[in-house]
Design a protein around this motif. Structure first.
Motif, PDB file in Angstrom:
ATOM      1  N   UNK A 239       0.819  -1.198   0.000  1.00 27.26           N
ATOM      2  CA  UNK A 239       0.000   0.000   0.000  1.00 27.26           C
ATOM      3  C   UNK A 239       0.863   1.264   0.000  1.00 27.26           C
ATOM      4  N   UNK A 240       1.974   1.219   0.628  1.00 26.74           N
ATOM      5  CA  UNK A 240       2.879   2.376   0.664  1.00 26.74           C
ATOM      6  C   UNK A 240       3.452   2.656  -0.715  1.00 26.74           C
ATOM      7  N   UNK A 241       3.857   1.540  -1.413  1.00 30.32           N
ATOM      8  CA  UNK A 241       4.361   1.710  -2.786  1.00 30.32           C
ATOM      9  C   UNK A 241       3.293   2.331  -3.699  1.00 30.32           C
ATOM     10  N   UNK A 242       2.035   1.915  -3.601  1.00 31.92           N
ATOM     11  CA  UNK A 242       0.960   2.438  -4.446  1.00 31.92           C
ATOM     12  C   UNK A 242       0.746   3.923  -4.208  1.00 31.92           C
ATOM     13  N   UNK A 243       0.708   4.323  -2.946  1.00 37.15           N
ATOM     14  CA  UNK A 243       0.533   5.742  -2.632  1.00 37.15           C
ATOM     15  C   UNK A 243       1.708   6.559  -3.154  1.00 37.15           C
ATOM     16  N   UNK A 244       2.908   5.988  -3.038  1.00 37.47           N
ATOM     17  CA  UNK A 244       4.095   6.696  -3.534  1.00 37.47           C
ATOM     18  C   UNK A 244       4.022   6.887  -5.055  1.00 37.47           C
ATOM     19  N   UNK A 245       3.578   5.845  -5.799  1.00 37.27           N
ATOM     20  CA  UNK A 245       3.474   5.943  -7.265  1.00 37.27           C
ATOM     21  C   UNK A 245       2.401   6.949  -7.688  1.00 37.27           C
ATOM     22  N   UNK A 246       1.255   6.928  -7.004  1.00 37.32           N
ATOM     23  CA  UNK A 246       0.199   7.893  -7.322  1.00 37.32           C
ATOM     24  C   UNK A 246       0.667   9.324  -7.091  1.00 37.32           C
ATOM     25  N   UNK A 247       1.437   9.502  -6.010  1.00 39.07           N
ATOM     26  CA  UNK A 247       1.950  10.850  -5.745  1.00 39.07           C
ATOM     27  C   UNK A 247       2.873  11.331  -6.843  1.00 39.07           C
ATOM     28  N   UNK A 248       3.777  10.434  -7.308  1.00 42.97           N
ATOM     29  CA  UNK A 248       4.688  10.825  -8.392  1.00 42.97           C
ATOM     30  C   UNK A 248       3.925  11.132  -9.679  1.00 42.97           C
ATOM     31  N   UNK A 249       2.880  10.312  -9.975  1.00 45.86           N
ATOM     32  CA  UNK A 249       2.079  10.553 -11.185  1.00 45.86           C
ATOM     33  C   UNK A 249       1.370  11.893 -11.139  1.00 45.86           C
ATOM     34  N   UNK A 250       0.826  12.242  -9.973  1.00 48.13           N
ATOM     35  CA  UNK A 250       0.144  13.528  -9.830  1.00 48.13           C
ATOM     36  C   UNK A 250       1.087  14.700 -10.039  1.00 48.13           C
ATOM     37  N   UNK A 251       2.299  14.583  -9.472  1.00 46.74           N
ATOM     38  CA  UNK A 251       3.295  15.666  -9.629  1.00 46.74           C
ATOM     39  C   UNK A 251       3.673  15.834 -11.101  1.00 46.74           C
ATOM     40  N   UNK A 252       3.860  14.701 -11.819  1.00 48.66           N
ATOM     41  CA  UNK A 252       4.232  14.763 -13.240  1.00 48.66           C
ATOM     42  C   UNK A 252       3.109  15.392 -14.076  1.00 48.66           C
ATOM     43  N   UNK A 253       1.829  15.041 -13.775  1.00 48.45           N
ATOM     44  CA  UNK A 253       0.699  15.600 -14.517  1.00 48.45           C
ATOM     45  C   UNK A 253       0.595  17.105 -14.335  1.00 48.45           C
ATOM     46  N   UNK A 254       0.774  17.577 -13.126  1.00 45.95           N
ATOM     47  CA  UNK A 254       0.705  19.025 -12.851  1.00 45.95           C
ATOM     48  C   UNK A 254       1.839  19.749 -13.573  1.00 45.95           C
ATOM     49  N   UNK A 255       3.021  19.155 -13.571  1.00 48.42           N
ATOM     50  CA  UNK A 255       4.159  19.802 -14.258  1.00 48.42           C
ATOM     51  C   UNK A 255       3.914  19.881 -15.757  1.00 48.42           C
ATOM     52  N   UNK A 256       3.315  18.834 -16.373  1.00 47.22           N
ATOM     53  CA  UNK A 256       3.043  18.848 -17.824  1.00 47.22           C
ATOM     54  C   UNK A 256       2.035  19.929 -18.162  1.00 47.22           C
ATOM     55  N   UNK A 257       0.986  20.080 -17.364  1.00 47.04           N
ATOM     56  CA  UNK A 257      -0.026  21.117 -17.632  1.00 47.04           C
ATOM     57  C   UNK A 257       0.570  22.518 -17.541  1.00 47.04           C
ATOM     58  N   UNK A 258       1.443  22.704 -16.549  1.00 39.87           N
ATOM     59  CA  UNK A 258       2.070  24.019 -16.438  1.00 39.87           C
ATOM     60  C   UNK A 258       2.941  24.322 -17.654  1.00 39.87           C
ATOM     61  N   UNK A 259       3.669  23.320 -18.123  1.00 46.03           N
ATOM     62  CA  UNK A 259       4.509  23.531 -19.312  1.00 46.03           C
ATOM     63  C   UNK A 259       3.657  23.877 -20.542  1.00 46.03           C
ATOM     64  N   UNK A 260       2.466  23.225 -20.697  1.00 42.63           N
ATOM     65  CA  UNK A 260       1.580  23.495 -21.843  1.00 42.63           C
ATOM     66  C   UNK A 260       1.047  24.925 -21.793  1.00 42.63           C
ATOM     67  N   UNK A 261       0.665  25.393 -20.607  1.00 48.40           N
ATOM     68  CA  UNK A 261       0.144  26.748 -20.465  1.00 48.40           C
ATOM     69  C   UNK A 261       1.223  27.787 -20.793  1.00 48.40           C
ATOM     70  N   UNK A 262       2.421  27.480 -20.276  1.00 49.42           N
ATOM     71  CA  UNK A 262       3.515  28.456 -20.550  1.00 49.42           C
ATOM     72  C   UNK A 262       3.817  28.547 -22.050  1.00 49.42           C
ATOM     73  N   UNK A 263       3.696  27.455 -22.822  1.00 46.93           N
ATOM     74  CA  UNK A 263       3.939  27.464 -24.256  1.00 46.93           C
ATOM     75  C   UNK A 263       2.889  28.283 -25.022  1.00 46.93           C
ATOM     76  N   UNK A 264       1.623  28.172 -24.581  1.00 48.46           N
ATOM     77  CA  UNK A 264       0.553  28.933 -25.234  1.00 48.46           C
ATOM     78  C   UNK A 264       0.740  30.430 -25.032  1.00 48.46           C
ATOM     79  N   UNK A 265       1.078  30.834 -23.819  1.00 51.75           N
ATOM     80  CA  UNK A 265       1.277  32.250 -23.542  1.00 51.75           C
ATOM     81  C   UNK A 265       2.430  32.830 -24.341  1.00 51.75           C
ATOM     82  N   UNK A 266       3.475  32.087 -24.508  1.00 54.97           N
ATOM     83  CA  UNK A 266       4.630  32.572 -25.245  1.00 54.97           C
ATOM     84  C   UNK A 266       4.312  32.714 -26.751  1.00 54.97           C
ATOM     85  N   UNK A 267       3.394  31.875 -27.279  1.00 54.02           N
ATOM     86  CA  UNK A 267       3.008  31.986 -28.687  1.00 54.02           C
ATOM     87  C   UNK A 267       2.159  33.234 -28.886  1.00 54.02           C
TER      88      UNK A 267
END
Length: 267
Positions: A239-267
């Protein structure tokens, strides 16, 4: 004892040629055990003095078993008991115990000096005389030493009151080992050993050893190896491993969305 006192003691003694000791304790000697030795005038005065001193200090040679037809001890003894004191001061030259059964057993303290031996039966305190022979050989073929300790304390050789009761009431104390006492505390391990606690049959730890005891190694308090067992870190649960993996996935998803927004603004 002065000569006058010794003569007075001898004059007050009734001497009988023969008596029966078939019922020990029926007519116990009521006089002074130590002073009774002075009635044996055929024993040299110096020897009597040493015997009396040892009797007063209860420094006996041994305790013997008195049977119907024999006396048993570490030494060879003659079966005859003679010059026995009865009552207030009667002395019997020869004593018979022919009516004893094979199971009859009495005990007596023996004091010997210069080949003269005094017997003090513990049941009736009837001061008597016996003859002693050589020391018996031990089972291994060698004789036992005279200073070998007895396995129990002897009855008193003094007066009946001093012994703690009436004549014939003497009791001996068995030489038992000290009584074991319970110990509710667990002692620490001996320095230089790896054994700390013991678990009888896997149950509650105990300091008492015995069959079926499981010995656990002692772990040093500082966590070092110290010759003991080093603690192993625990392994995470699934159960600890599962929570750890979900946490990493959430952090990666938030970082990808921020990168997409920053690209649109720069265009």
């Amino acid at each position: 004892m002065s000569l006058v006192t010794a003569l007075a003691l001898a004059a007050s003694t009734v001497t009988l040629p023969n008596c029966s000791w078939d019922k020990p304790g029926v007519n116990p000697f009521m006089g002074d055990l130590v002073a009774a030795v002075d009635r044996y005038q055929d024993i040299p005065a110096a020897t009597r003095a040493r015997l009396k001193a040892r009797m007063a200090a209860r420094q006996y040679d041994e305790i013997v078993d008195i049977h119907r037809d024999r006396i048993e001890g570490r030494y060879e003894y003659g079966a005859e008991i003679r010059d026995m004191h009865f009552g207030a001061g009667s002395v019997c030259r020869t004593v018979t115990r022919s009516k004893w059964s094979d199971q009859t057993l009495e005990r007596g303290l023996v004091y010997c000096e210069d080949g003269q031996c005094i017997l003090v039966p513990t049941v009736c305190r009837n001061v008597s005389r016996i003859a002693r022979g050589p020391l018996k050989p031990a089972a291994g073929g060698t004789a036992k030493g005279e200073d070998e300790p007895l396995m129990f304390d002897p009855p008193a050789a003094g007066s009946a009151e001093e012994a703690g009761g009436e004549p014939g009431s003497f009791a001996r104390t068995a030489g038992l080992p000290p009584t074991a006492t319970s110990d509710t505390s667990l002692a620490g391990p001996t320095p230089g050993t790896s054994s700390g606690l013991t678990v009888p049959g896997g149950g509650i730890p105990s300091i008492i050893g015995g069959p079926g005891i499981i010995t656990l190694p002692q772990i040093p308090p500082n966590g070092g190896n110290g010759g003991g067992v080093v603690p192993v870190p625990g392994v995470p649960e699934p159960q600890t491993w599962l929570l750890f993996a979900l946490g990493l996935g959430g952090v990666a998803l938030i970082a990808r969305r921020r990168n997409a927004r920053d690209g649109v603004r720069m265009a």
